[in-house]
Design a protein around this motif. Structure first.
Motif, PDB file in Angstrom:
ATOM      1  N   ARG A 129       0.853  -1.015  -0.077  1.00 25.12           N
ATOM      2  CA  ARG A 129       0.016  -0.120  -0.007  1.00 25.12           C
ATOM      3  C   ARG A 129       0.850   1.335   0.092  1.00 25.12           C
ATOM      4  NH1 ARG A 129      -3.164  -3.030   4.269  1.00 25.12           N
ATOM      5  NH2 ARG A 129      -4.860  -3.907   3.030  1.00 25.12           N
ATOM      6  N   THR A 130       2.037   1.359   0.782  1.00 24.45           N
ATOM      7  CA  THR A 130       2.720   2.455   0.939  1.00 24.45           C
ATOM      8  C   THR A 130       3.699   2.764  -0.628  1.00 24.45           C
ATOM      9  OG1 THR A 130       3.441   2.003   2.999  1.00 24.45           O
ATOM     10  CG2 THR A 130       5.069   3.464   2.016  1.00 24.45           C
ATOM     11  N   PHE A 131       3.859   1.705  -1.481  1.00 22.16           N
ATOM     12  CA  PHE A 131       4.251   1.898  -2.710  1.00 22.16           C
ATOM     13  C   PHE A 131       3.340   2.679  -3.431  1.00 22.16           C
ATOM     14  CE2 PHE A 131       8.013  -1.141  -3.983  1.00 22.16           C
ATOM     15  CZ  PHE A 131       8.847  -0.778  -2.833  1.00 22.16           C
ATOM     16  N   TRP A 132       2.014   2.062  -3.482  1.00 20.05           N
ATOM     17  CA  TRP A 132       0.966   2.694  -4.520  1.00 20.05           C
ATOM     18  C   TRP A 132       0.760   3.867  -3.893  1.00 20.05           C
ATOM     19  CZ3 TRP A 132      -0.379   1.630  -8.762  1.00 20.05           C
ATOM     20  CH2 TRP A 132      -0.275   0.367  -9.457  1.00 20.05           C
ATOM     21  N   ILE A 133       0.749   4.416  -2.796  1.00 18.89           N
ATOM     22  CA  ILE A 133       0.393   5.706  -2.213  1.00 18.89           C
ATOM     23  C   ILE A 133       1.377   6.716  -2.780  1.00 18.89           C
ATOM     24  CG2 ILE A 133      -0.015   7.236  -0.305  1.00 18.89           C
ATOM     25  CD1 ILE A 133      -1.180   4.719   0.993  1.00 18.89           C
ATOM     26  N   THR A 134       2.709   6.463  -2.482  1.00 16.45           N
ATOM     27  CA  THR A 134       3.823   7.431  -2.617  1.00 16.45           C
ATOM     28  C   THR A 134       4.142   7.506  -4.206  1.00 16.45           C
ATOM     29  OG1 THR A 134       5.573   5.521  -2.539  1.00 16.45           O
ATOM     30  CG2 THR A 134       5.070   6.759  -0.544  1.00 16.45           C
ATOM     31  N   THR A 135       3.863   6.271  -5.011  1.00 20.47           N
ATOM     32  CA  THR A 135       4.035   6.533  -6.395  1.00 20.47           C
ATOM     33  C   THR A 135       3.183   7.225  -7.055  1.00 20.47           C
ATOM     34  OG1 THR A 135       5.439   4.231  -6.442  1.00 20.47           O
ATOM     35  CG2 THR A 135       4.570   5.061  -8.580  1.00 20.47           C
ATOM     36  N   GLY A 136       1.804   6.642  -6.801  1.00 15.83           N
ATOM     37  CA  GLY A 136       0.612   7.458  -7.256  1.00 15.83           C
ATOM     38  C   GLY A 136       0.600   8.846  -7.092  1.00 15.83           C
ATOM     39  N   THR A 137       0.794   9.296  -5.608  1.00 18.54           N
ATOM     40  CA  THR A 137       0.917  10.841  -5.478  1.00 18.54           C
ATOM     41  C   THR A 137       2.158  11.623  -6.220  1.00 18.54           C
ATOM     42  OG1 THR A 137       0.277  10.456  -3.079  1.00 18.54           O
ATOM     43  CG2 THR A 137       1.526  12.473  -3.269  1.00 18.54           C
ATOM     44  N   ASP A 138       3.252  10.814  -6.439  1.00 18.43           N
ATOM     45  CA  ASP A 138       4.346  11.564  -7.495  1.00 18.43           C
ATOM     46  C   ASP A 138       3.964  11.545  -8.671  1.00 18.43           C
ATOM     47  OD1 ASP A 138       6.960  12.349  -7.961  1.00 18.43           O
ATOM     48  OD2 ASP A 138       7.335  10.452  -8.824  1.00 18.43           O
ATOM     49  N   PHE A 143       1.999  14.706 -13.511  1.00 16.81           N
ATOM     50  CA  PHE A 143       1.022  14.677 -14.820  1.00 16.81           C
ATOM     51  C   PHE A 143       0.126  16.054 -14.941  1.00 16.81           C
ATOM     52  CE2 PHE A 143       0.187   9.817 -14.248  1.00 16.81           C
ATOM     53  CZ  PHE A 143       1.349   9.640 -15.014  1.00 16.81           C
ATOM     54  N   ILE A 144      -0.001  16.472 -13.563  1.00 19.24           N
ATOM     55  CA  ILE A 144      -0.689  17.796 -13.725  1.00 19.24           C
ATOM     56  C   ILE A 144       0.166  19.160 -13.747  1.00 19.24           C
ATOM     57  CG2 ILE A 144      -2.847  16.865 -12.547  1.00 19.24           C
ATOM     58  CD1 ILE A 144      -2.121  18.151  -9.903  1.00 19.24           C
ATOM     59  N   PHE A 145       1.408  18.784 -13.604  1.00 19.07           N
ATOM     60  CA  PHE A 145       2.322  19.911 -13.445  1.00 19.07           C
ATOM     61  C   PHE A 145       2.111  21.088 -14.439  1.00 19.07           C
ATOM     62  CE2 PHE A 145       6.526  22.175 -14.187  1.00 19.07           C
ATOM     63  CZ  PHE A 145       6.630  22.803 -12.939  1.00 19.07           C
ATOM     64  N   PRO A 146       1.876  20.743 -15.681  1.00 18.08           N
ATOM     65  CA  PRO A 146       1.813  21.618 -16.698  1.00 18.08           C
ATOM     66  C   PRO A 146       0.664  22.349 -16.595  1.00 18.08           C
ATOM     67  CG  PRO A 146       2.538  19.620 -18.048  1.00 18.08           C
ATOM     68  CD  PRO A 146       2.311  19.305 -16.346  1.00 18.08           C
ATOM     69  N   ILE A 147      -0.609  21.780 -15.915  1.00 19.29           N
ATOM     70  CA  ILE A 147      -1.672  22.621 -15.872  1.00 19.29           C
ATOM     71  C   ILE A 147      -1.428  23.623 -14.461  1.00 19.29           C
ATOM     72  CG2 ILE A 147      -4.155  22.183 -14.997  1.00 19.29           C
ATOM     73  CD1 ILE A 147      -4.155  19.413 -16.359  1.00 19.29           C
ATOM     74  N   MET A 148      -0.858  23.055 -13.322  1.00 22.34           N
ATOM     75  CA  MET A 148      -0.701  23.865 -12.257  1.00 22.34           C
ATOM     76  C   MET A 148       0.205  25.131 -12.468  1.00 22.34           C
ATOM     77  SD  MET A 148      -0.026  20.857  -9.393  1.00 22.34           S
ATOM     78  CE  MET A 148       0.154  22.083  -8.073  1.00 22.34           C
ATOM     79  N   ASP A 149       1.255  25.134 -13.470  1.00 16.26           N
ATOM     80  CA  ASP A 149       2.107  26.168 -13.582  1.00 16.26           C
ATOM     81  C   ASP A 149       1.528  26.852 -14.874  1.00 16.26           C
ATOM     82  OD1 ASP A 149       3.104  24.806 -15.847  1.00 16.26           O
ATOM     83  OD2 ASP A 149       5.005  25.167 -15.226  1.00 16.26           O
ATOM     84  N   GLY A 150       0.343  26.442 -15.447  1.00 11.20           N
ATOM     85  CA  GLY A 150      -0.118  27.229 -16.657  1.00 11.20           C
ATOM     86  C   GLY A 150       0.901  26.962 -17.911  1.00 11.20           C
ATOM     87  N   TRP A 185       2.180   5.703 -16.446  1.00  8.65           N
ATOM     88  CA  TRP A 185       1.393   5.145 -15.549  1.00  8.65           C
ATOM     89  C   TRP A 185       1.609   3.558 -15.577  1.00  8.65           C
ATOM     90  CZ3 TRP A 185      -1.115   6.966 -11.226  1.00  8.65           C
ATOM     91  CH2 TRP A 185      -1.561   6.028 -10.392  1.00  8.65           C
ATOM     92  N   PHE A 186       1.332   3.171 -16.893  1.00  9.73           N
ATOM     93  CA  PHE A 186       1.599   1.633 -17.079  1.00  9.73           C
ATOM     94  C   PHE A 186       2.997   1.046 -16.548  1.00  9.73           C
ATOM     95  CE2 PHE A 186       3.297  -1.601 -19.765  1.00  9.73           C
ATOM     96  CZ  PHE A 186       2.344  -2.440 -20.118  1.00  9.73           C
ATOM     97  N   LEU A 187       3.918   1.738 -17.010  1.00  9.62           N
ATOM     98  CA  LEU A 187       5.318   1.532 -16.385  1.00  9.62           C
ATOM     99  C   LEU A 187       5.526   1.627 -15.070  1.00  9.62           C
ATOM    100  CD1 LEU A 187       7.701   3.473 -19.381  1.00  9.62           C
ATOM    101  CD2 LEU A 187       7.177   0.990 -18.910  1.00  9.62           C
ATOM    102  N   ALA A 188       5.093   2.569 -14.508  1.00 10.01           N
ATOM    103  CA  ALA A 188       4.957   2.745 -12.880  1.00 10.01           C
ATOM    104  C   ALA A 188       4.309   1.482 -12.343  1.00 10.01           C
ATOM    105  CB  ALA A 188       4.681   3.933 -12.360  1.00 10.01           C
ATOM    106  N   SER A 189       3.129   1.434 -12.701  1.00 11.99           N
ATOM    107  CA  SER A 189       2.256   0.187 -12.234  1.00 11.99           C
ATOM    108  C   SER A 189       2.931  -1.139 -12.631  1.00 11.99           C
ATOM    109  CB  SER A 189       1.008   0.246 -13.108  1.00 11.99           C
ATOM    110  OG  SER A 189       0.241   1.278 -12.713  1.00 11.99           O
ATOM    111  N   CYS A 190       3.765  -1.173 -13.576  1.00 13.46           N
ATOM    112  CA  CYS A 190       4.445  -2.716 -13.743  1.00 13.46           C
ATOM    113  C   CYS A 190       5.401  -2.601 -12.743  1.00 13.46           C
ATOM    114  CB  CYS A 190       4.900  -2.898 -15.239  1.00 13.46           C
ATOM    115  SG  CYS A 190       3.497  -2.863 -16.345  1.00 13.46           S
TER     116      CYS A 190
END
Length: 252
Positions: A129-138, A143-150, A185-190
């Motif tokens: 669970r720790t792996f998924w939480i930390t990786t998913g958050t990162d 993924f949303i960085f280009p949206i956050m900084d405009g 996401w595919f590569l990180a999940s695998c």
């Protein structure tokens, strides 16, 4: 007593592996069928993501700062692709290791041993669970960085890459953005699934050693004779050793 289902803690792993084309249902590796074709198409599409990033480095080889910014992500994703390749090569062996756990010798003998096995497996669940939480958050922040900084207004993608088409116009930009997100996401999940799968198999060996130790402590109990119990313990120990050797082979 009902058989203990060793696969229950890795069922999420098996579901995701099957979803991404890395767990043939036959249990004997890949064969000439639609699932193999599906796995080939999916993994080739994802590997193309690494190729596009590598091509971008060739296009900006004089810009050291840009290369340093992209190289870490590229190496990480390339490492995941290599790991998938070796996992596929050993897939029949990994599947046989899970199948072997259904043997009677590997089953807990009573409710006390079941509780003991569950206590051994609980730390693995916490790590998983720790792996998924930390990786998913990162990944979500990446993924949303280009949206956050405009910078998405300037058609910036989450990851620098070269494509044989113009990504600075719609809908090319949106499609490429989604493509990068899905591939990463595919590569990180695998990566997580394969690492935690082998960790689970190692944890199973620990649980088997606990069962064997408990059997040795209670040789005087039960209806079977002492000699019969000793023979069963020796056979169990030999099976654990063979299982551990097979697991090491699957890692190389």
């Amino acid at each position: 007593m009902e058989k203990f289902d060793w696969k229950i803690i890795v069922r999420a792993n098996l579901f995701i592996l099957n979803l991404v084309g890395l767990w043939p249902k036959s249990g004997k590796g890949y064969s000439l069928n639609l699932y193999t074709l599906y796995a080939l198409v999916v993994n080739t599409t994802v590997d193309a993501h690494n190729v596009f990033q590598a091509a971008y480095i060739c296009a900006i080889y004089k810009d050291l700062q840009a290369i340093i910014a992209i190289i870490f992500i590229l190496v990480t994703e390339a490492d995941a692709s290599i790991k998938i390749f070796y996992f596929v090569r050993r897939i029949s062996l990994v599947q046989s290791l899970l199948k072997e756990l259904e043997n009677d010798e590997f089953q807990p003998r009573n409710s006390q041993q079941r509780e003991m096995v569950q206590r051994t497996l609980n730390p693995w669940m916490l790590i998983y669970r720790t792996f998924w939480i930390t990786t998913g958050t990162d990944l979500c922040f990446l993924f949303i960085f280009p949206i956050m900084d405009g910078s998405h207004k300037d058609y910036r993608l989450p990851f620098w890459a070269w494509y044989p088409f113009d990504t600075k116009r719609s809908p090319n930009y949106e499609v490429t953005y989604i493509y990068q997100v899905l591939c990463t996401w595919f590569l990180a999940s695998c990566n997580i699934i394969m690492d935690t799968m082998f960790a689970a198999l190692m944890t199973y060996i620990m649980a088997q050693c606990d069962i064997l130790s408990d059997d040795l402590r209670n040789l005087a109990d039960g209806d079977d004779s002492y000699n019969v119990k000793i023979v069963k313990c020796v056979q169990h120990h030999k099976k654990i050793l063979r299982y551990e050797i097979a697991l090491r082979k699957s890692l190389w």
